[in-house]
Motif scaffolding. Structure first.
Motif, PDB file in Angstrom:
ATOM      1  N   SER A  26       0.812  -1.210   0.000  1.00 23.50           N
ATOM      2  CA  SER A  26       0.000   0.000   0.000  1.00 23.50           C
ATOM      3  C   SER A  26       0.848   1.264   0.000  1.00 23.50           C
ATOM      4  N   LEU A  27       2.173   1.144   0.159  1.00 25.45           N
ATOM      5  CA  LEU A  27       3.030   2.312   0.198  1.00 25.45           C
ATOM      6  C   LEU A  27       3.275   2.917  -1.174  1.00 25.45           C
ATOM      7  N   CYS A  28       2.979   2.199  -2.224  1.00 34.63           N
ATOM      8  CA  CYS A  28       3.131   2.799  -3.544  1.00 34.63           C
ATOM      9  C   CYS A  28       1.901   2.482  -4.383  1.00 34.63           C
ATOM     10  N   THR A  29       1.639   3.369  -5.302  1.00 31.00           N
ATOM     11  CA  THR A  29       0.533   3.160  -6.226  1.00 31.00           C
ATOM     12  C   THR A  29       1.116   3.065  -7.634  1.00 31.00           C
ATOM     13  N   PRO A  30       0.585   2.178  -8.445  1.00 28.93           N
ATOM     14  CA  PRO A  30       1.130   2.002  -9.796  1.00 28.93           C
ATOM     15  C   PRO A  30       1.020   3.278 -10.627  1.00 28.93           C
ATOM     16  N   CYS A  31       1.920   3.414 -11.570  1.00 27.26           N
ATOM     17  CA  CYS A  31       1.889   4.551 -12.500  1.00 27.26           C
ATOM     18  C   CYS A  31       0.743   4.358 -13.479  1.00 27.26           C
ATOM     19  N   PHE A  32       0.058   5.452 -13.777  1.00 23.01           N
ATOM     20  CA  PHE A  32      -1.010   5.391 -14.777  1.00 23.01           C
ATOM     21  C   PHE A  32      -0.514   5.826 -16.143  1.00 23.01           C
ATOM     22  N   GLU A  34       3.322   6.881 -18.485  1.00 27.36           N
ATOM     23  CA  GLU A  34       4.778   6.797 -18.534  1.00 27.36           C
ATOM     24  C   GLU A  34       5.408   8.048 -17.918  1.00 27.36           C
ATOM     25  N   GLU A  35       4.778   9.198 -18.139  1.00 27.09           N
ATOM     26  CA  GLU A  35       5.286  10.453 -17.579  1.00 27.09           C
ATOM     27  C   GLU A  35       5.290  10.404 -16.060  1.00 27.09           C
ATOM     28  N   GLU A  36       4.270   9.794 -15.469  1.00 33.63           N
ATOM     29  CA  GLU A  36       4.194   9.692 -14.010  1.00 33.63           C
ATOM     30  C   GLU A  36       5.344   8.840 -13.466  1.00 33.63           C
ATOM     31  N   CYS A  37       5.671   7.752 -14.147  1.00 30.42           N
ATOM     32  CA  CYS A  37       6.767   6.887 -13.712  1.00 30.42           C
ATOM     33  C   CYS A  37       8.120   7.557 -13.889  1.00 30.42           C
ATOM     34  N   ASP A  38       8.254   8.412 -14.887  1.00 27.19           N
ATOM     35  CA  ASP A  38       9.532   9.046 -15.186  1.00 27.19           C
ATOM     36  C   ASP A  38       9.721  10.402 -14.517  1.00 27.19           C
ATOM     37  N   ASP A  52      11.172   2.514  -7.381  1.00 27.94           N
ATOM     38  CA  ASP A  52      10.530   1.736  -6.332  1.00 27.94           C
ATOM     39  C   ASP A  52       9.836   0.520  -6.938  1.00 27.94           C
ATOM     40  N   SER A  53       9.139  -0.254  -6.108  1.00 25.10           N
ATOM     41  CA  SER A  53       8.502  -1.480  -6.599  1.00 25.10           C
ATOM     42  C   SER A  53       7.350  -1.199  -7.550  1.00 25.10           C
ATOM     43  N   CYS A  54       6.912   0.057  -7.646  1.00 22.23           N
ATOM     44  CA  CYS A  54       5.878   0.441  -8.609  1.00 22.23           C
ATOM     45  C   CYS A  54       6.470   1.131  -9.823  1.00 22.23           C
ATOM     46  N   ASN A  55       7.806   1.114  -9.952  1.00 21.70           N
ATOM     47  CA  ASN A  55       8.550   1.657 -11.087  1.00 21.70           C
ATOM     48  C   ASN A  55       8.613   3.188 -11.120  1.00 21.70           C
ATOM     49  N   LYS A  56       8.286   3.853 -10.006  1.00 24.33           N
ATOM     50  CA  LYS A  56       8.406   5.309  -9.940  1.00 24.33           C
ATOM     51  C   LYS A  56       9.822   5.673  -9.507  1.00 24.33           C
TER      52      LYS A  56
END
Length: 101
Positions: A26-32, A34-38, A52-56
């Motif tokens: 619950s500590l990370c939320t997936p990226c919606f 590509e810009e959010e992850c980068d 992180d484990s959600c690729n952010k």
């Protein structure tokens, strides 16, 4: 018939482990997008940037800082360092040349 004292301890261990792992997820939320992850972290990262484990993108951990853990919840070490089983970053930072044995 007497209950074995180890069964309640085992049950508590299992419940605690699953609770900790669900908290880690619950500590990370997936990226919606590509810009959010980068997106770069909002503040300066002394030890560099990691994912992180959600690729952010997040700040990497430095020498002697805690790392690893279930699902990587404690973070990743910066370049030049490794996270060992003691959950501490060991080695020398390739950014600052600061070391931890």
């Amino acid at each position: 018939m007497r209950a074995t004292p180890i069964l309640p301890l085992l049950f508590a261990l299992v419940v605690t482990t699953f609770s900790y792992m669900s908290d880690a997820r619950s500590l990370c939320t997936p990226c919606f997008t590509e810009e959010e992850c980068d997106k770069e972290p909002e503040h300066f990262c002394m030890w560099g940037v990691a994912r992180d484990s959600c690729n952010k993108k997040v700040c990497a951990k430095g020498p002697g800082e805690r790392c690893g853990g279930p699902l990587g919840v404690l973070g990743q070490c910066g370049a030049g360092m490794m996270c060992y089983s003691d959950e501490i970053c060991h080695g020398c930072s390739s950014k600052t040349f600061e070391c931890y044995p």
